[in-house]
Motif scaffolding. Structure first.
Motif, PDB file in Angstrom:
ATOM      1  N   LEU A 184       0.895  -1.594  -0.029  1.00 44.40           N
ATOM      2  CA  LEU A 184      -0.375  -0.243   0.234  1.00 44.40           C
ATOM      3  C   LEU A 184       0.951   1.273   0.067  1.00 44.40           C
ATOM      4  O   LEU A 184       0.523   2.528  -0.597  1.00 44.40           O
ATOM      5  N   MET A 185       2.143   1.164   0.665  1.00 45.03           N
ATOM      6  CA  MET A 185       2.641   2.423   0.428  1.00 45.03           C
ATOM      7  C   MET A 185       3.227   2.762  -0.616  1.00 45.03           C
ATOM      8  O   MET A 185       3.767   3.760  -1.078  1.00 45.03           O
ATOM      9  N   VAL A 186       3.254   1.681  -1.507  1.00 48.01           N
ATOM     10  CA  VAL A 186       3.584   2.074  -3.181  1.00 48.01           C
ATOM     11  C   VAL A 186       2.815   2.363  -3.723  1.00 48.01           C
ATOM     12  O   VAL A 186       2.787   3.044  -4.320  1.00 48.01           O
ATOM     13  N   ALA A 187       1.463   2.128  -3.377  1.00 49.88           N
ATOM     14  CA  ALA A 187       1.069   3.040  -4.080  1.00 49.88           C
ATOM     15  C   ALA A 187       0.658   4.126  -3.563  1.00 49.88           C
ATOM     16  O   ALA A 187       0.069   5.039  -4.387  1.00 49.88           O
ATOM     17  N   ALA A 188       0.778   4.638  -2.628  1.00 51.53           N
ATOM     18  CA  ALA A 188       0.211   6.015  -2.022  1.00 51.53           C
ATOM     19  C   ALA A 188       1.699   7.107  -2.575  1.00 51.53           C
ATOM     20  O   ALA A 188       1.537   7.938  -2.756  1.00 51.53           O
ATOM     21  N   ILE A 189       3.243   6.784  -3.305  1.00 52.94           N
ATOM     22  CA  ILE A 189       3.710   7.107  -3.413  1.00 52.94           C
ATOM     23  C   ILE A 189       3.177   7.131  -4.885  1.00 52.94           C
ATOM     24  O   ILE A 189       3.797   8.968  -5.692  1.00 52.94           O
ATOM     25  N   PHE A 190       2.405   6.641  -6.042  1.00 54.93           N
ATOM     26  CA  PHE A 190       2.136   6.774  -7.774  1.00 54.93           C
ATOM     27  C   PHE A 190       0.956   7.473  -7.461  1.00 54.93           C
ATOM     28  O   PHE A 190       0.489   8.330  -8.381  1.00 54.93           O
ATOM     29  N   VAL A 238      -3.677  -2.644  -5.687  1.00 50.82           N
ATOM     30  CA  VAL A 238      -4.112  -1.349  -5.741  1.00 50.82           C
ATOM     31  C   VAL A 238      -2.691  -0.369  -6.777  1.00 50.82           C
ATOM     32  O   VAL A 238      -3.256   0.040  -6.912  1.00 50.82           O
ATOM     33  N   ALA A 239      -1.094  -0.794  -5.768  1.00 49.07           N
ATOM     34  CA  ALA A 239      -0.236  -0.770  -6.205  1.00 49.07           C
ATOM     35  C   ALA A 239       0.384  -0.937  -7.651  1.00 49.07           C
ATOM     36  O   ALA A 239       0.509   0.317  -8.710  1.00 49.07           O
ATOM     37  N   ALA A 240      -0.375  -1.948  -8.035  1.00 44.17           N
ATOM     38  CA  ALA A 240      -0.441  -1.737  -9.903  1.00 44.17           C
ATOM     39  C   ALA A 240      -1.043  -1.024 -10.733  1.00 44.17           C
ATOM     40  O   ALA A 240      -0.359  -0.617 -11.410  1.00 44.17           O
ATOM     41  N   SER A 241      -1.794  -1.098 -10.491  1.00 44.11           N
ATOM     42  CA  SER A 241      -3.401   0.161 -11.229  1.00 44.11           C
ATOM     43  C   SER A 241      -2.536   1.468 -10.766  1.00 44.11           C
ATOM     44  O   SER A 241      -3.056   2.598 -11.323  1.00 44.11           O
TER      45      SER A 241
END
Length: 502
Positions: A337-343, A393-396
């Motif tokens: 989820l932190m990766v998702a937050a970056i993007f 979530v991160a990939a999207s």
């Protein structure tokens, strides 16, 4: 894009700087309260308690979009707004709040039946009251932002968070279980409603039938459509987890999500508040508009990306410190989820640009096309468990970020290449630094989570320093962020120096 700033632009810059100081200070205080809430309540309540309320909250998020209907942003973005129009917007939001609250109240048995949790009936009915309170507060809050009274708005939000935390702790200590979280939500909504009305300092008149708000409603409807799709897809992760894996898994996912949201929301929300207010006034001055967007993106990314990257690399230690050892299963979810937050942070300029220039229809089309990607990724990822949902979530988020750059280049002639390059530098630099810190912490035999975080942070800072020395563009970005930080601390002195040079 190097036009000389006019007097009006300088005044906007001063106002934005002061507003940023007030807003960021408020968000720091708010983040502190929310961090305390995460730490304390995770030790007073069970994952199942969080899961039950989270499953209803996912539905509430969707209904809240209908309650607001884009009318707050419509009022903020409008070039002119008469008192009569403001009154009409107030009554419209109030009616919408009451209607959505009543709808959720009567649909409570269906919500409980969908998840197979009878306890959700009463939880849903009590949370339906937040719609009524928020409906009343909508235009009061919009009025504070429109008048650039960011300090007042920030203070109200902080006081509301404190009141909510106190209510939750008291209820939890007397054995209230999940009712502590219900009470927290109600207390926050009540304080925001009362505080916003008192700070705004106006009382609505009766509806004015001879005063049209059709353009404002039109703006809001396009925004409503896009936000409804957005929030439905964003709520899908919690809904899918609750439906497929039950309340305990929903609680684990919710706490990981809240840990991710804690740093992200504290910066992206106030950044959007300030950006929309200023960019709406700069939209006809493209020589100033686009540098402001680029600078805003750069500052936001370099503020959030190091935090999110380190949290992703050191997720087990972070979960242990914040939530406790019993929440260890949330660590893989938090990392993704932190990766998702970056993007998602990198995607912020897309929203800024489309909303500030009044292109809500373009935002709706963009949302309609891209958000199903998130939905498909969540459902597909759920076949791999909780981590699969977070991975979806991160990939999207990556896909939607890239699509947003293409879209604002087409609709607004945005300098997409420059925005992409600045974002990529921030993500790459802080990602490498955090990965180095995480690897060092994992390889060393350290005595506990605090030591892991300390070593990881030290190695990450050192790595970033080396990268900055070897990478001139990154060094320029970091220098720009530092200059902006000095402006936020001393906005008036910075303006005086600028005027002295002219």
């Amino acid at each position: 894009m190097t036009g000389e700033p006019t007097g009006d632009t300088q005044r906007l810059g001063r106002t934005a700087a002061r507003g940023s100081v007030s807003t960021l200070a408020g968000q720091l205080a708010r983040a502190t309260v929310q961090a305390i809430s995460l730490v304390v309540l995770a030790r007073l309540l069970l994952p199942e308690d969080f899961g039950l309320v989270a499953m209803v909250a996912a539905v509430v998020r969707i209904g809240d979009v209908v309650r607001e209907s884009g009318l707050a942003n419509a009022a903020i973005q409008a070039t002119t707004l008469s008192d009569e129009q403001r009154d009409n917007l107030f009554w419209l939001n109030t009616v919408l709040g009451c209607a959505t609250g009543a709808a959720l109240f009567f649909l409570a048995p269906l919500v409980a039946g969908f998840y197979g949790e009878p306890a959700l009936v009463e939880i849903t009915r009590w949370l339906a009251l937040t719609f009524v309170l928020s409906g009343i507060a909508t235009q009061y809050g919009a009025s504070l932002v429109r008048d650039m009274r960011f300090a007042a708005a920030a203070t109200i939000e902080v006081v509301a968070q404190v009141a909510g935390l106190v209510a939750a702790i008291v209820i939890a200590l007397i054995g209230g279980a999940y009712w502590a979280l219900v009470g927290q939500n109600l207390a926050i909504a009540l304080v925001i409603c009362v505080g916003s009305a008192a700070a705004a300092g106006w009382l609505p008149g009766l509806p004015h039938r001879d005063v049209s708000i059709r353009p404002l409603v039109g703006y809001g409807l396009h925004l409503l459509a896009s936000q409804l799709i957005e929030q439905t897809c964003r709520a899908a992760d919690t809904i899918v987890v609750g439906f497929r894996f039950g309340a305990v898994s929903a609680g684990l996912y919710n706490r990981a999500f809240q840990l991710m949201a804690l740093p992200m929301r504290q910066l992206t929300y106030p950044a959007q508040r300030v950006a929309l207010t200023v960019l709406a006034r700069l939209q006809d001055d493209k020589d100033t508009f686009w540098p402001f967007v680029l600078r805003g993106q750069t500052i936001l990314l370099h503020a959030l990306t190091p935090v999110c990257s380190l949290a992703a690399a050191l997720a087990p230690a972070v979960v242990d410190i914040v939530l406790g050892p019993s929440w260890a299963a949330a660590a893989p979810v938090l990392s993704l989820l932190m990766v998702a937050a970056i993007f998602e942070t990198a995607s912020q300029p897309t929203t800024w640009v489309l909303l500030s220039t009044g292109r809500t229809r373009a935002l709706f089309v963009f949302t309609l096309v891209t958000r199903p990607v998130l939905l498909v990724a969540i459902v597909g990822g759920s076949f791999l468990g909780l981590a699969g949902v977070a991975g979806g979530v991160a990939a999207s988020a990556v896909v939607i970020w890239l699509a947003g750059l293409v879209w604002i280049r087409r609709t607004n002639a945005a300098p997409a290449g420059r925005l992409f390059g600045a974002a990529l530098r921030a993500v790459a630099a802080h990602g490498i630094a955090a990965a180095s810190g995480g690897l060092a912490a994992a390889r060393l035999d350290l005595p506990g989570p605090w030591a892991e975080v300390g070593v990881g942070l030290g190695v990450a800072v050192a790595t970033l320093g080396v990268l900055a020395l070897a990478w001139p563009q990154l060094r320029r970005d970091l220098s720009a962020v530092l200059r902006s930080a000095r402006l936020l601390r001393h906005p008036q002195a910075s303006d005086q120096r600028r005027e002295a040079h002219q």
